[in-house]
Write a protein that holds these residues in place. Structure first.
Motif, PDB file in Angstrom:
ATOM      1  N   TYR A 190       4.055   3.391   1.809  1.00 19.63           N
ATOM      2  CA  TYR A 190       4.884   3.911   0.723  1.00 19.63           C
ATOM      3  C   TYR A 190       5.216   5.361   1.034  1.00 19.63           C
ATOM      4  O   TYR A 190       4.323   6.181   1.252  1.00 19.63           O
ATOM      5  N   LEU A 195      10.281   4.404  -0.981  1.00 18.25           N
ATOM      6  CA  LEU A 195      10.331   3.430   0.102  1.00 18.25           C
ATOM      7  C   LEU A 195       9.015   2.662   0.209  1.00 18.25           C
ATOM      8  O   LEU A 195       8.012   3.169   0.697  1.00 18.25           O
ATOM      9  N   TYR A 197       7.254  -0.551   1.880  1.00 22.73           N
ATOM     10  CA  TYR A 197       7.494  -1.488   2.973  1.00 22.73           C
ATOM     11  C   TYR A 197       6.212  -1.822   3.722  1.00 22.73           C
ATOM     12  O   TYR A 197       5.167  -1.184   3.533  1.00 22.73           O
ATOM     13  N   ASP A 211      10.935  -4.692   4.024  1.00 16.59           N
ATOM     14  CA  ASP A 211      10.996  -4.276   2.629  1.00 16.59           C
ATOM     15  C   ASP A 211       9.923  -5.009   1.829  1.00 16.59           C
ATOM     16  O   ASP A 211       9.844  -6.238   1.851  1.00 16.59           O
ATOM     17  N   LEU A 218      14.063  -3.855   7.666  1.00 15.76           N
ATOM     18  CA  LEU A 218      14.654  -2.551   7.402  1.00 15.76           C
ATOM     19  C   LEU A 218      15.253  -1.982   8.695  1.00 15.76           C
ATOM     20  O   LEU A 218      14.926  -2.450   9.790  1.00 15.76           O
ATOM     21  N   VAL A 222      13.362   3.212  10.204  1.00 16.85           N
ATOM     22  CA  VAL A 222      12.236   3.268   9.274  1.00 16.85           C
ATOM     23  C   VAL A 222      10.923   3.224  10.036  1.00 16.85           C
ATOM     24  O   VAL A 222      10.004   4.006   9.772  1.00 16.85           O
ATOM     25  N   TRP A 227      14.572   8.217  10.087  1.00 14.95           N
ATOM     26  CA  TRP A 227      15.493   8.220   8.950  1.00 14.95           C
ATOM     27  C   TRP A 227      15.295   9.448   8.060  1.00 14.95           C
ATOM     28  O   TRP A 227      16.201   9.846   7.328  1.00 14.95           O
ATOM     29  N   LYS A 228      14.144  10.078   8.133  1.00 16.42           N
ATOM     30  CA  LYS A 228      13.808  11.137   7.184  1.00 16.42           C
ATOM     31  C   LYS A 228      14.697  12.374   7.316  1.00 16.42           C
ATOM     32  O   LYS A 228      14.791  13.165   6.376  1.00 16.42           O
ATOM     33  N   PHE A 299      18.266   2.017   1.499  1.00 16.70           N
ATOM     34  CA  PHE A 299      17.054   1.230   1.734  1.00 16.70           C
ATOM     35  C   PHE A 299      15.807   1.951   1.240  1.00 16.70           C
ATOM     36  O   PHE A 299      14.798   1.317   0.922  1.00 16.70           O
ATOM     37  N   ALA A 300      15.849   3.277   1.167  1.00 20.99           N
ATOM     38  CA  ALA A 300      14.684   4.046   0.723  1.00 20.99           C
ATOM     39  C   ALA A 300      14.473   3.970  -0.781  1.00 20.99           C
ATOM     40  O   ALA A 300      13.468   4.468  -1.297  1.00 20.99           O
TER      41      ALA A 300
END
Length: 351
Positions: A190, A195, A197, A211, A218, A222, A227-228, A299-300
């Motif tokens: 988490y 997010l 997953y 997910d 995803l 991820v 992605w961050k 997606f997040a």
């Protein structure tokens, strides 16, 4: 099932096992009534996640020595013994407050089971069970100051980290992403903003995120965390201590709807000017049906999200500063997510 030094559970499998396997839970369960935690009793997970079982040694090639199903509930792994007092207090107070509102009336005498989420144990999944049935969940996490906050919560079936959903997803991925003889490390994760997953790592070096609500694979970014960099740096932290707040009545503006049923909201002219709590409440009372979108990082959030209402939490010390959780639906689940996190990372549009 033992835990390795990296903090993950290793699950050896072949395709035939995945098809017949009832459930392999990558995290242990610590069950408790709202008023007390039975920290030394590791029992089977609630019905929502089925039972904690381990395949026979004939059908698996575990990275760590296998244990029989009878040994699983004997003692929790060392890293998972005990739940922080702050987590227990936050969960107990949250359930007690929510149960005073009609949609959550069945939570009054609920039992809670606690599950640590990675990375580390800064977040906890708290499953809410009544009469042996799964009825909802909380996800509690610590902020930058170490104080625990309510990241999100939900009422009804279909909450995150369902073993049914994970098993079905792994069956599909065995046909496309992994070799049938791969050993997999499966870790519940988490991360902010919202997010949830499963991180699945293969013994051959491949990895993928799944997910935790839908079971959908995803984006590859991820699993490796790249992605961050897309996150905006204007996140707003809650300034009001959550433990002092009380849940108010749920405000519903529309019936549940799917944002994909009508894609008209994608047009620029449908963008709403919402930058704070007051604007959100005012516009929702008129627009009724609203969409939240974070474009490239939807997606997040499990999004785009259909917004059909909200629930306010009010502190007696700050009655004019409510903390709002936006209401969205997913397959019968009423999911409440912090409005401030939506304001920080995306935009609102109307239908």
């Amino acid at each position: 099932m033992n835990k390795n030094h990296s903090g993950h559970y290793s699950v050896g499998m072949i395709a035939a096992v995945l098809i017949s396997l009832s459930a392999v839970c990558p995290f242990a369960s610590i069950h408790a009534a709202p008023s007390a935690v039975q920290e030394n009793n590791l029992s089977s997970a609630p019905n929502h996640n089925e039972s904690f079982q381990v395949p026979s040694t004939e059908s698996m090639s575990p990275v760590v020595p296998p244990v029989s199903p009878g040994d699983v509930s004997s003692k929790p792994p060392t890293q998972q013994q005990g739940v922080p007092d702050e987590v227990k207090q936050t969960a107990t107070d949250t359930v007690q407050s929510l149960s005073s509102q009609p949609p959550f009336a069945s939570w009054k005498d609920a039992e809670l089971s606690y599950h640590p989420l990675g990375p580390g144990t800064h977040s906890w999944l708290v499953q809410v069970n009544h009469a042996g049935e799964y009825i909802g969940y909380l996800i509690i996490g610590s902020d930058s100051n170490g104080a625990y906050q309510l990241n999100e919560y939900g009422n009804g079936p279909g909450g995150p980290y369902s073993m049914d959903v994970l098993r079905q997803s792994l069956k599909t991925l065995t046909e496309t992403e992994f070799s049938s003889t791969d050993k997999l490390q499966i870790t519940p994760m988490y991360e902010e903003p919202l997010l949830a997953y499963w991180l699945v790592r293969s013994s051959t070096g491949s990895q993928i995120g799944i997910d935790a609500v839908t079971g959908d694979p995803l984006p590859v970014e991820v699993a490796d965390g790249s992605w961050k960099h897309k996150l905006q740096n204007n996140a707003i932290s809650l300034s009001i201590p959550f433990l002092k707040t009380q849940a108010q009545a749920v405000t519903v503006s529309s019936e549940p709807f799917d944002p994909y049923d009508d894609l008209g909201w994608l047009q620029p002219k449908h963008k709403l000017s919402i930058h704070n709590t007051s604007q959100f409440m005012d516009i929702l009372s008129n627009s009724q049906r609203m969409i939240f979108s974070a474009t490239s990082i939807n997606f997040a959030f499990g999004g785009p999200l259909s917004i059909s209402g909200y629930q306010a939490w009010i502190s007696p010390d700050h009655p004019s500063e409510p903390i709002l959780y936006a209401l969205t639906y997913h397959n019968g689940l009423s999911r409440f997510v912090p409005l401030q996190r939506l304001l920080s990372h995306g935009e609102f549009l109307h239908l």
